[in-house]
Design a protein around this motif. Structure first.
Motif, short mmCIF file in Angstrom:
data_model
loop_
_atom_site.label_atom_id
_atom_site.label_comp_id
_atom_site.label_asym_id
_atom_site.label_seq_id
_atom_site.Cartn_x
_atom_site.Cartn_y
_atom_site.Cartn_z
N PRO A 9 28.52 -0.53 8.53
CA PRO A 9 28.92 -1.05 6.90
C PRO A 9 30.62 -1.46 6.93
O PRO A 9 31.53 -0.91 7.36
CB PRO A 9 28.51 -0.34 6.02
N ASN A 10 30.24 -2.29 5.60
CA ASN A 10 31.52 -3.32 5.99
C ASN A 10 32.03 -2.12 4.21
O ASN A 10 31.47 -1.61 3.87
CB ASN A 10 31.37 -4.39 5.33
N GLY A 11 33.76 -2.09 4.28
CA GLY A 11 34.23 -1.82 3.25
C GLY A 11 34.52 -0.59 3.27
O GLY A 11 34.07 0.20 4.20
N TRP A 12 34.88 1.08 1.73
CA TRP A 12 34.75 1.86 1.77
C TRP A 12 33.63 2.71 2.45
O TRP A 12 33.63 4.27 3.33
CB TRP A 12 35.38 2.53 0.68
N PHE A 13 32.64 2.06 2.27
CA PHE A 13 31.29 2.44 2.74
C PHE A 13 31.03 3.08 4.70
O PHE A 13 30.06 3.68 4.95
CB PHE A 13 30.06 2.32 2.37
N GLY A 14 31.48 1.86 5.00
CA GLY A 14 31.94 1.99 6.57
C GLY A 14 32.32 3.51 6.76
O GLY A 14 31.92 4.41 8.07
N GLY A 15 34.22 4.07 6.26
CA GLY A 15 34.06 4.86 6.36
C GLY A 15 33.93 6.67 6.18
O GLY A 15 34.14 7.22 6.85
N LEU A 16 33.20 6.15 5.42
CA LEU A 16 32.28 7.13 4.67
C LEU A 16 31.01 7.40 6.27
O LEU A 16 30.30 8.67 6.38
CB LEU A 16 31.61 7.09 3.30
N ALA A 17 30.65 6.04 6.40
CA ALA A 17 29.07 6.35 7.64
C ALA A 17 29.74 6.56 8.99
O ALA A 17 29.56 7.36 9.72
CB ALA A 17 29.13 4.49 7.60
N LEU A 18 30.99 6.02 8.74
CA LEU A 18 32.09 7.04 9.86
C LEU A 18 32.13 8.37 10.24
O LEU A 18 31.31 9.44 11.69
CB LEU A 18 33.44 6.81 10.82
N LEU A 19 32.12 9.01 9.53
CA LEU A 19 32.48 10.92 9.33
C LEU A 19 30.68 10.86 9.30
O LEU A 19 30.45 12.48 9.52
CB LEU A 19 32.68 10.79 7.64
N VAL A 20 29.18 10.35 8.54
CA VAL A 20 28.20 10.85 8.71
C VAL A 20 28.31 10.87 10.13
O VAL A 20 27.37 11.96 11.17
CB VAL A 20 27.47 10.19 8.06
N VAL A 21 28.71 10.34 11.12
CA VAL A 21 28.22 9.80 12.49
C VAL A 21 28.96 10.84 12.94
O VAL A 21 28.74 12.01 14.17
CB VAL A 21 28.59 8.83 13.43
N ILE A 22 30.32 11.57 12.32
CA ILE A 22 30.67 12.12 13.51
C ILE A 22 30.16 13.52 13.13
O ILE A 22 30.13 14.46 13.58
CB ILE A 22 32.61 12.86 13.12
N PHE A 23 29.73 14.14 11.74
CA PHE A 23 29.09 14.84 11.20
C PHE A 23 27.95 15.18 12.22
O PHE A 23 27.59 16.76 13.14
CB PHE A 23 28.36 15.06 9.54
N VAL A 24 27.11 14.06 12.56
CA VAL A 24 25.93 14.04 13.18
C VAL A 24 26.27 14.61 14.92
O VAL A 24 25.80 15.60 15.67
CB VAL A 24 25.45 13.31 12.94
#
Length: 457
Positions: free
Chosen positions: A125-140
């Motif tokens: 996603p765009n915005g700061w939520f995109g950075g959070l989503a990338l961290l979730v991807v790394i977690f998975v």
């Protein structure tokens, strides 16, 4: 002070610390066995001399073995015969660990070459939520890839989508996400893999995700906001980016071979589990079988072997410690080990805990896995990512900008303890038996929420 001075110090400490003792007697300095002191010097050398970790680790092992040969002997006897007996007891675990470490290095490259990391930014996603989503991807990703590989893949994606302007707080979050994601999976972190090899079932560490999931939100949101303010996300993906489904299938096949072999051996052939490294062999059979379809990146093996030898050296050092002298396993010792792992490598800490036995393995997996994220050199993932982003090699900057990681560790641990409680379980290789309740110095409760409900009644 150059690194050879550390080696000289470790070697010189051995005879001076034990000079006044009679043969085959335990020696302690201020109540601390000399083995632990030598091990502590070794870990300090590893912490401060990152370019010479293997040399320091081998020196520490030499000092510990020399001390035990000369003064205390081994659990299996005195002298070279005792050393041979100890290695005979440990060789299956060490061989399995070597096979998995080398195999997972090739598996991680298979995954990277599958094209999935290049496609992922398209869906952020765009915005700061995109950075959070990338961290979730790394977690998975870290739940089925080694946490080092997950951190490096995450760092590669972050460098691309943030145009190589990655905030130190976000780098700390990448390391934390990779360590948290691997904490509840026996194929996601070297520490949990060690537990698995030692006979701890995969479901015994799975509840680490209770703490890890909470921690992800606690550090992920402020880190994503930090990064967005520093350099917003840009989601450019090459038009010709494609997924190599064959390589992705190879990754799944190797993981399936490891899990299936472990389940079959420990359920149907448990008596043979300590006599042959089935797990490591199964992974390599799968890798060689798949090589007919896609060749692994064999050039990775020399460097991977060097890193694996370093880790195995620390594991052997830990196996030589008199674990009967350690404090009793408890929830607060697990919490403390998490903070210790921020400055000492979590591999030997885990090895010590396995030898001792009696821990809640999910709680310990979260503590030693995630706790190492609090300082950049506290985990292998942090060291690897800091080599990619040298600006992260500052303890002060890491602590200042990555404050949310330490906060997340404490909150995550508290949530796990107050929901599921302390659930200790002995290992077959450990010397301690399962603890039915907490030590007398701690509250005698299995699940704190149950105690609260009983009080309210």
């Amino acid at each position: 002070m150059r690194w050879p001075a550390v080696i000289v110090l470790i070697l010189l400490l051995t005879p001076f610390a034990a000079a006044a003792a009679p043969p085959m007697h335990e020696i302690a300095v201020f109540g601390i066995p000399v083995e632990f002191i030598l091990f502590a010097f070794t870990l300090l050398g590893v912490a401060f001399f990152h370019n010479h970790t293997l040399a320091v680790a081998l020196t520490g092992l030499t000092a510990i073995v020399s001390y035990k040969l000369e003064f205390t002997g081994f659990h299996t006897g005195a002298g070279l015969a005792g050393l041979a007996g100890h290695l005979e007891h440990e060789w299956v675990i060490l061989t399995n660990l070597l096979g998995l470490l080398l195999g997972f290095a090739l598996l991680a490259r298979h995954f990277e070459d599958s094209g999935v990391p290049h496609i992922l930014p398209r869906y952020l996603p765009n915005g700061w939520f995109g950075g959070l989503a990338l961290l979730v991807v790394i977690f998975v990703l870290s739940s089925f890839l080694d946490n080092i590989a997950a951190a490096l893949i995450g760092g590669t994606i972050a460098a691309s989508v943030f145009r190589y302007r990655v905030h130190i707080g976000y780098l700390a979050a990448i390391v934390a996400a990779s360590n948290a994601g691997g904490s509840g999976s026996v194929v996601g972190d070297t520490t949990t893999t060690m537990m698995w090899i030692s006979g701890i079932a995969p479901h015994e560490v799975f509840h680490a995700y209770v703490a890890a999931g909470v921690a992800l939100l606690i550090f992920g949101i402020p880190a994503a906001i930090q990064q967005h303010r520093f350099s917003p996300i840009v989601r450019d993906v090459p038009q010709d980016a494609r997924i190599d489904w064959t390589r992705l299938g190879i990754v799944a096949g190797i993981l399936f071979a490891a899990v299936a072999t472990n389940v079959v051996v420990n359920s149907a052939f448990k008596s043979l589990a300590d006599s042959f490294p089935f797990l490591g062999v199964a992974v390599w059979v799968a890798i060689l079988f798949a090589a007919r379809k896609r060749q692994p990146e064999w050039s990775l093996l020399p460097e991977a072997f060097k890193g694996s030898l370093f880790l195995l050296t620390l594991v052997v050092c830990a196996s030589l410690m008199p674990v009967e002298k350690l404090p009793e396993a408890s929830w607060y010792s697990a919490l403390t080990l998490g903070f210790v792992s921020a400055v000492f490598d979590n591999i030997p800490l885990t090895a010590l805990a396995i030898e001792q036995g009696g821990f809640d393995w999910g709680m310990l997996a979260y503590a030693v896995g995630f706790g190492g994220s609090m300082i950049w050199f506290g985990s292998s993932a942090g060291v690897a990512l800091s080599n990619m982003f040298p600006q992260a090699k500052s303890v002060g900057a890491w602590l200042r900008h990555g404050w949310h990681v330490a906060l997340a560790y404490v909150i995550g641990f508290a949530v796990l303890f107050f929901t599921l409680g302390w659930q200790p379980l002995a290992t077959e290789s450990g010397t301690a038996q399962a603890i039915e309740s907490l030590p007398a110095a701690a509250p005698q409760i299995e699940n704190p929420l149950m105690a609260v409900r009983e009080t309210l009644r």
